[in-house]
Design a protein around this motif. Structure first.
Motif, PDB file in Angstrom:
ATOM      1  N   SER A  96      41.748  44.239  43.207  1.00  0.00           N
ATOM      2  CA  SER A  96      43.098  44.677  42.828  1.00  0.00           C
ATOM      3  C   SER A  96      43.708  45.638  43.848  1.00  0.00           C
ATOM      4  CB  SER A  96      43.070  45.330  41.449  1.00  0.00           C
ATOM      5  OG  SER A  96      42.288  46.517  41.474  1.00  0.00           O
ATOM      6  N   LEU A  97      42.877  46.271  44.683  1.00  0.00           N
ATOM      7  CA  LEU A  97      43.362  47.202  45.698  1.00  0.00           C
ATOM      8  C   LEU A  97      43.680  46.508  47.023  1.00  0.00           C
ATOM      9  CD1 LEU A  97      40.879  50.137  45.006  1.00  0.00           C
ATOM     10  CD2 LEU A  97      43.229  49.872  44.182  1.00  0.00           C
ATOM     11  N   ASN A  98      43.425  45.211  47.098  1.00  0.00           N
ATOM     12  CA  ASN A  98      43.665  44.446  48.327  1.00  0.00           C
ATOM     13  C   ASN A  98      45.117  43.969  48.344  1.00  0.00           C
ATOM     14  OD1 ASN A  98      43.654  42.783  50.536  1.00  0.00           O
ATOM     15  ND2 ASN A  98      41.834  41.612  49.936  1.00  0.00           N
ATOM     16  N   ALA A  99      46.001  44.852  48.773  1.00  0.00           N
ATOM     17  CA  ALA A  99      47.437  44.548  48.743  1.00  0.00           C
ATOM     18  C   ALA A  99      47.806  43.334  49.601  1.00  0.00           C
ATOM     19  CB  ALA A  99      48.238  45.776  49.166  1.00  0.00           C
ATOM     20  N   PRO A 100      47.251  43.149  50.802  1.00  0.00           N
ATOM     21  CA  PRO A 100      47.607  41.949  51.578  1.00  0.00           C
ATOM     22  C   PRO A 100      47.239  40.653  50.863  1.00  0.00           C
ATOM     23  CG  PRO A 100      46.634  43.598  53.018  1.00  0.00           C
ATOM     24  CD  PRO A 100      46.443  44.088  51.609  1.00  0.00           C
ATOM     25  N   SER A 101      46.103  40.633  50.172  1.00  0.00           N
ATOM     26  CA  SER A 101      45.707  39.423  49.457  1.00  0.00           C
ATOM     27  C   SER A 101      46.643  39.159  48.284  1.00  0.00           C
ATOM     28  CB  SER A 101      44.262  39.557  48.965  1.00  0.00           C
ATOM     29  OG  SER A 101      43.839  38.369  48.330  1.00  0.00           O
TER      30      SER A 101
ATOM     31  N   TYR B  39      50.794  35.628  39.007  1.00  0.00           N
ATOM     32  CA  TYR B  39      49.910  36.725  38.645  1.00  0.00           C
ATOM     33  C   TYR B  39      49.602  36.663  37.150  1.00  0.00           C
ATOM     34  CZ  TYR B  39      48.450  41.541  37.667  1.00  0.00           C
ATOM     35  OH  TYR B  39      47.771  42.659  37.241  1.00  0.00           O
ATOM     36  N   GLU B  40      48.319  36.840  36.804  1.00  0.00           N
ATOM     37  CA  GLU B  40      47.909  36.724  35.401  1.00  0.00           C
ATOM     38  C   GLU B  40      47.359  38.017  34.808  1.00  0.00           C
ATOM     39  OE1 GLU B  40      46.756  32.015  35.114  1.00  0.00           O
ATOM     40  OE2 GLU B  40      45.135  33.427  35.554  1.00  0.00           O
ATOM     41  N   GLY B  41      46.911  38.950  35.651  1.00  0.00           N
ATOM     42  CA  GLY B  41      46.415  40.198  35.097  1.00  0.00           C
ATOM     43  C   GLY B  41      45.162  40.690  35.793  1.00  0.00           C
ATOM     44  N   GLU B  42      44.579  41.744  35.223  1.00  0.00           N
ATOM     45  CA  GLU B  42      43.427  42.414  35.814  1.00  0.00           C
ATOM     46  C   GLU B  42      42.195  42.265  34.932  1.00  0.00           C
ATOM     47  OE1 GLU B  42      43.833  44.180  38.818  1.00  0.00           O
ATOM     48  OE2 GLU B  42      45.832  43.279  38.738  1.00  0.00           O
ATOM     49  N   PHE B  43      41.056  41.993  35.561  1.00  0.00           N
ATOM     50  CA  PHE B  43      39.751  42.102  34.911  1.00  0.00           C
ATOM     51  C   PHE B  43      39.151  43.430  35.371  1.00  0.00           C
ATOM     52  CE2 PHE B  43      38.162  37.750  33.365  1.00  0.00           C
ATOM     53  CZ  PHE B  43      39.426  37.405  32.918  1.00  0.00           C
ATOM     54  N   ARG B  44      39.125  44.423  34.476  1.00  0.00           N
ATOM     55  CA  ARG B  44      38.682  45.761  34.859  1.00  0.00           C
ATOM     56  C   ARG B  44      37.168  45.818  35.015  1.00  0.00           C
ATOM     57  NH1 ARG B  44      40.839  49.521  30.374  1.00  0.00           N
ATOM     58  NH2 ARG B  44      39.952  47.839  29.102  1.00  0.00           N
TER      59      ARG B  44
ATOM     60  N   ILE C 171      33.327  43.561  38.889  1.00  0.00           N
ATOM     61  CA  ILE C 171      32.320  43.295  39.919  1.00  0.00           C
ATOM     62  C   ILE C 171      31.851  44.619  40.509  1.00  0.00           C
ATOM     63  CG2 ILE C 171      32.012  42.336  42.255  1.00  0.00           C
ATOM     64  CD1 ILE C 171      33.883  40.069  41.497  1.00  0.00           C
ATOM     65  N   VAL C 172      30.572  44.642  40.887  1.00  0.00           N
ATOM     66  CA  VAL C 172      30.050  45.695  41.752  1.00  0.00           C
ATOM     67  C   VAL C 172      29.714  45.048  43.087  1.00  0.00           C
ATOM     68  CG1 VAL C 172      28.209  47.363  42.149  1.00  0.00           C
ATOM     69  CG2 VAL C 172      29.119  47.038  39.827  1.00  0.00           C
ATOM     70  N   TYR C 173      30.323  45.513  44.161  1.00  0.00           N
ATOM     71  CA  TYR C 173      30.011  44.982  45.493  1.00  0.00           C
ATOM     72  C   TYR C 173      30.157  46.079  46.531  1.00  0.00           C
ATOM     73  CZ  TYR C 173      34.988  44.269  46.944  1.00  0.00           C
ATOM     74  OH  TYR C 173      36.313  44.415  47.316  1.00  0.00           O
ATOM     75  N   ARG C 174      29.344  45.945  47.564  1.00  0.00           N
ATOM     76  CA  ARG C 174      29.304  46.940  48.631  1.00  0.00           C
ATOM     77  C   ARG C 174      29.095  48.351  48.087  1.00  0.00           C
ATOM     78  NH1 ARG C 174      30.754  45.061  53.695  1.00  0.00           N
ATOM     79  NH2 ARG C 174      31.816  43.032  53.785  1.00  0.00           N
TER      80      ARG C 174
END
Length: 237
Positions: A161-166, A177-182, A185-188
């Protein structure tokens, strides 16, 4: 979403009496005007991809991806071999038709033939591919394959959600746009809220028309500048 009512007076989705599971996407070659997509092959594409991605000034293109950046050719080639061996995600190399060089990759993933749903992901475009006609056409070729050839009903795009260019790219390409899954994921070593976008089959004809108009040779000036934006051509009657 439209619905009907069952014998208990409950609203239910519209019936699909003729629905059949769709075929799995195959490692086919997809031809375009400016680029073509080829099933990723380390032998055919590995050297060119490593060289293209090495042109980036730093590692920021990998911030929101699960892999990379790669600091040695051996490290990259090992990862590329995993990509080649995978069938979900199914990775494609983006080939510049003029030079014949591989300049980036993208993939079909989370493939659900039973439901007619798939996602585009692992979009990794080198500096030679970003913001070019080839980059836009690569996405169009995969969408056309999903909807027109395989008959899928839903084509997804997901990102941090923080990847503004994407997020901007998804909107430009015609995804809704459909919404956010809070905390999806855990990554990096960090948490991620995931933004969901999609195109469904009823929207595809208009999205497709926009791509075809934008990719037409007469939409570009002699120096390669676009005359009309993709969003405008998609919305024009």
């Amino acid at each position: 979403m439209s619905h009907t009512t069952n014998e208990y007076g409950q609203p239910i989705g519209e019936p699909l009496p003729d629905w059949q599971p769709r075929a799995l996407p195959q490692p086919d070659v997809l031809e375009g005007r400016y680029c073509r997509l080829e099933p990723l092959s380390v032998a055919q594409h590995g050297e060119a991809l490593f060289a293209a991605w090495a042109l980036a000034e730093d590692g920021r293109d990998w911030t929101y991806l699960f892999a990379g950046p790669f600091h040695s050719k051996a490290e990259f080639m090992a990862y590329a071999q995993q990509m080649e061996n995978s069938r979900d995600p199914l990775h494609f190399a983006v080939i510049d038709r003029e030079s014949g060089r591989a300049l980036g990759t993208l993939a079909l993933m989370r493939i659900e033939p039973k439901h007619g749903v798939m996602e585009v992901g692992h979009v990794t475009f080198s500096p030679l591919l970003k913001q070019t006609r080839m980059a836009t056409e690569a996405h169009f070729l995969l969408m056309r394959y999903a909807f027109d050839q395989l008959g899928y009903r839903r084509y997804e795009w997901k990102c941090d959600s923080l990847n503004a260019p994407s997020r901007r790219a998804a909107a430009r390409l015609g995804f809704q746009y459909e919404g956010e899954f809070r905390q999806a994921i855990v990554y990096r070593g960090r948490t991620r809220d995931t933004s969901w976008f999609s195109i469904i089959d009823s929207e595809w004809p208009q999205v497709k028309q926009g791509f075809e108009r934008w990719l037409a040779a007469d939409n570009f000036s002699a120096d390669g500048q676009q005359k009309h934006k993709l969003e405008a051509l998609r919305q024009r009657p």
